[in-house]
Design an enzyme around this catalytic site. Structure first.
Site, PDB file in Angstrom:
ATOM      1  N   GLY A   1     -10.321   9.699   0.978  1.00 28.45           N
ATOM      2  CA  GLY A   1      -9.731  10.944   1.734  1.00 28.45           C
ATOM      3  C   GLY A   1      -8.539  11.233   0.866  1.00 28.45           C
ATOM      4  O   GLY A   1      -7.725  10.579   0.281  1.00 28.45           O
TER       5      GLY A   1
ATOM      6  N   SER B   1      -4.425   9.781   8.047  1.00 30.23           N
ATOM      7  CA  SER B   1      -3.822   8.508   8.029  1.00 30.23           C
ATOM      8  C   SER B   1      -2.939   8.187   6.580  1.00 30.23           C
ATOM      9  O   SER B   1      -1.759   7.516   6.577  1.00 30.23           O
ATOM     10  CB  SER B   1      -4.927   7.286   8.042  1.00 30.23           C
ATOM     11  OG  SER B   1      -5.875   7.637   7.066  1.00 30.23           O
ATOM     12  N   LEU B   2      -3.334   8.955   5.586  1.00 23.26           N
ATOM     13  CA  LEU B   2      -2.391   8.919   4.329  1.00 23.26           C
ATOM     14  C   LEU B   2      -1.110   9.601   4.744  1.00 23.26           C
ATOM     15  O   LEU B   2       0.005   9.150   4.414  1.00 23.26           O
ATOM     16  CB  LEU B   2      -3.139   9.346   2.988  1.00 23.26           C
ATOM     17  CG  LEU B   2      -3.700   8.319   2.421  1.00 23.26           C
ATOM     18  CD1 LEU B   2      -4.439   9.293   1.147  1.00 23.26           C
ATOM     19  CD2 LEU B   2      -2.980   7.227   1.572  1.00 23.26           C
TER      20      LEU B   2
ATOM     21  N   GLY C   1       0.710  -1.153  -0.001  1.00 24.48           N
ATOM     22  CA  GLY C   1       0.085   0.033   0.041  1.00 24.48           C
ATOM     23  C   GLY C   1       0.913   1.308  -0.142  1.00 24.48           C
ATOM     24  O   GLY C   1       2.018   1.170  -0.318  1.00 24.48           O
TER      25      GLY C   1
ATOM     26  N   ARG D   1     -15.364  12.590  13.702  1.00 25.24           N
ATOM     27  CA  ARG D   1     -16.161  11.386  13.203  1.00 25.24           C
ATOM     28  C   ARG D   1     -16.681  10.795  14.347  1.00 25.24           C
ATOM     29  O   ARG D   1     -17.701  10.232  14.275  1.00 25.24           O
ATOM     30  CB  ARG D   1     -15.048  10.712  12.752  1.00 25.24           C
ATOM     31  CG  ARG D   1     -15.391  10.305  11.260  1.00 25.24           C
ATOM     32  CD  ARG D   1     -14.312   9.665  10.638  1.00 25.24           C
ATOM     33  NE  ARG D   1     -13.917  10.284   9.337  1.00 25.24           N
ATOM     34  CZ  ARG D   1     -12.943   9.888   8.492  1.00 25.24           C
ATOM     35  NH1 ARG D   1     -12.288   8.877   8.710  1.00 25.24           N
ATOM     36  NH2 ARG D   1     -12.748  10.441   7.440  1.00 25.24           N
TER      37      ARG D   1
HETATM   38  C1  SIN Z   1     -13.225   9.975   3.960  1.00 24.51           C
HETATM   39  O1  SIN Z   1     -13.058  10.396   2.800  1.00 24.51           O
HETATM   40  O2  SIN Z   1     -14.031  10.460   4.391  1.00 24.51           O
HETATM   41  C2  SIN Z   1     -12.420   9.054   4.455  1.00 24.51           C
HETATM   42  C3  SIN Z   1     -10.970   9.715   4.629  1.00 24.51           C
HETATM   43  C4  SIN Z   1     -10.264   9.191   5.791  1.00 24.51           C
HETATM   44  O3  SIN Z   1     -10.794   8.232   6.550  1.00 24.51           O
HETATM   45  O4  SIN Z   1      -9.380   9.740   6.359  1.00 24.51           O
END
Ligand code: SIN
Length: 486
Positions: A56, A372-373, A21, A275
């Site tokens: 995301g 996270s990315l 990944g 979230r």
């Molecule tokens: C999203 O686009 O809602 C998910 C992106 C993320 O989990 O950071």
């Protein structure tokens, strides 16, 4: 890395990377550019990982009024007094440099008509700081570009369609990885196998995200941490018993004005809260309206802004411009994983971990959207560099243990017993699950007698200040030890 890696015996690599990944590809590239020999093990053809599906983007303080400190403040607030703050400082401090590096290497991020990077807003962020590529196709664009860079880089041997089945560990040190096509010996081994959210039946993740990395690392002698914290994404499509159930509608769409409506067509929450709050508000409202569904209204969103989301919805039979879409929380991201320090070092010598399979503590109890990315790049590079500094040791015997994937019954049990709302009496039933990570999730979630972030107990609804910054470490012998990480 302090210099050129010391000489290695024939046939041994400086770094074995498990998973291709974003983290694995990037770590392999960084290690090879630093002069290391790398073996990259990928279960699938390159660029078909979970990162490939990421909608995301990357969060980084890039806007003129933004700073890494503000990004850190938002990350800490979302993490609900459980973030390891030095890890947050590393993430937010290194993020802008990572973006500049990727741009310099030719990564095509989305831009405004004046040429500046487009910056999106997502829940919990006090500034616009999310960059995308190809709109909601960021994962695909990123992993595609990284895979091409890896293919062009000397010093990386790619083993596609090869699965890690164990670590080459004597319980004291890791000497490489055992795969279904034979053992690979290495100075250091980097686990970058992705997340575990597909262990829950209702998930936004592809099937492979079953937490194989933590299971394999724990069996080899490494500690795990924060397993009770899974993030449930608020806006997964609700279409029970269809293949679309659980598919993600990106949060960026709420950043552009999509709103959540209850059964009577009323807005009931701040769509851009962190979230865990949005998920809690949805669950509460569903309960109040006796199970009837919540909908996401995309009426104000120009389809050309999110072409792949609209195409996916239309293909699934929805009319997003005309009728709001039924949504409900689904398992999305695992905050817990293999316990690591800020350089990705696990508690098993020679083994490193980065990305979603690892737990630096950076996300605390609730990850801030799109961190996270960024984490894949920041901590992937640090772990690769630290791994090259390992002193090689003589590998011992190949262990007999082999990884077994979870059954559909385990996924059903994890969803039913450790879902977005969980009770002690249910978690107790999960403790004996045959899939080791499911049992470990049950055990740690049972031990955390409070609600915090992604972990909501119906029998312990309050957050307990005494448990702030208290991590539950899952030891290789199956016991749990509370620990503070400074
Ligand atoms: C999203 O686009 O809602 C998910 C992106 C993320 O989990 O950071």
């Amino acid at each position: 890395m302090s210099g050129t890696p010391a000489e290695l015996p024939e046939g041994r690599f400086d770094l074995a990377v498990i998973g291709a990944g974003a983290t694995g590809l990037w770590a392999a590239l960084c290690a090879a550019e630093a002069g290391g020999s790398v073996c990259l093990v990928s279960r699938k053809p390159l660029a078909e990982s979970a990162s490939f599906h990421a909608q995301g983007g990357l969060a980084a303080a890039l806007e003129p009024s933004d700073t890494p400190e503000l990004h850190a403040t938002d990350t800490l607030a979302a993490g609900r007094n459980l973030c390891r703050s030095p890890a947050v400082d590393v993430l937010t401090g290194e993020a802008p440099g990572i973006v500049r590096d990727l741009v310099d290497r030719g990564m095509k991020f989305d831009r405004e008509p004046d040429g500046e990077l487009s910056l999106a807003l997502e829940g919990g962020h006090s500034r616009r700081r999310i960059i995308h590529a190809g709109g909601s196709r960021t994962g695909r664009e990123l992993t595609g570009t990284l895979a091409r860079m890896v293919a062009d880089q000397d010093g990386i041997e790619v083993r596609e369609e090869t699965s890690a089945t164990a670590l080459w560990s004597d319980g004291e040190r890791c000497h490489g990885v055992i795969t279904d096509r034979g053992p690979i010996a290495s100075r250091a081994t980097l686990m970058a196998s992705g997340g575990a959210a597909a262990l829950w039946r209702r998930t936004s993740n592809p099937w492979g995200a079953i937490g194989a990395g933590p299971v394999i690392a724990s069996a080899a002698g490494a500690e795990l941490a924060d397993l009770e914290f899974c993030q449930f994404h608020p806006t997964c499509i609700s279409a029970p018993d269809t293949p679309t159930d659980g598919a993600l509608i990106t949060e960026a769409i709420r950043g552009e004005g999509a709103i959540l409506l209850d059964d009577s067509g009323e807005r009931f929450t701040d769509e851009l809260a962190p979230r865990d709050d949005v998920t809690a508000a949805i669950l509460d409202r569903i309960e109040q309206q006796e199970g009837r569904e919540i909908r996401l209204d995309l009426g104000a969103i120009p389809p050309e802004k999110f072409p792949s989301v609209f195409a996916m919805l239309e293909k699934a039979g929805f009319s997003p411009g005309e009728r709001p879409i039924p949504v409900a929380p689904g398992a999305h991201y695992m905050m817990g994983g293999i316990a690591v320090d800020l350089d990705g070092r696990t508690t098993l010598a020679g083994l490193y971990a980065a990305g979603e399979c690892a737990c630096t503590g950076v996300h605390g109890a609730n990850r801030l959207a799109s961190n996270s990315l960024t984490e894949c790049f920041v901590f992937g590079r640090r772990a690769a560099m630290a791994g090259l500094d390992e002193t090689p040791a003589e590998p011992g015997e190949i262990p007999g243990w082999r990884f077994e994937p979870p059954t559909a019954a385990t996924r059903e049990a994890v969803w039913n017993l450790a879902g977005p709302l969980r009770a002690g009496s249910e978690l107790e039933q999960l403790v004996g699950d045959p899939y080791p990570l499911a049992g470990a999730i049950g055990k740690t979630a049972l031990a955390r007698e409070e609600s915090r972030g992604g972990h909501r107990r119906t029998d312990f609804r309050e957050t307990r200040a005494v448990l702030d910054h208290r991590h539950l470490i899952f030891l290789p012998d199956g016991s749990i030890e509370p620990r503070r990480w400074e």
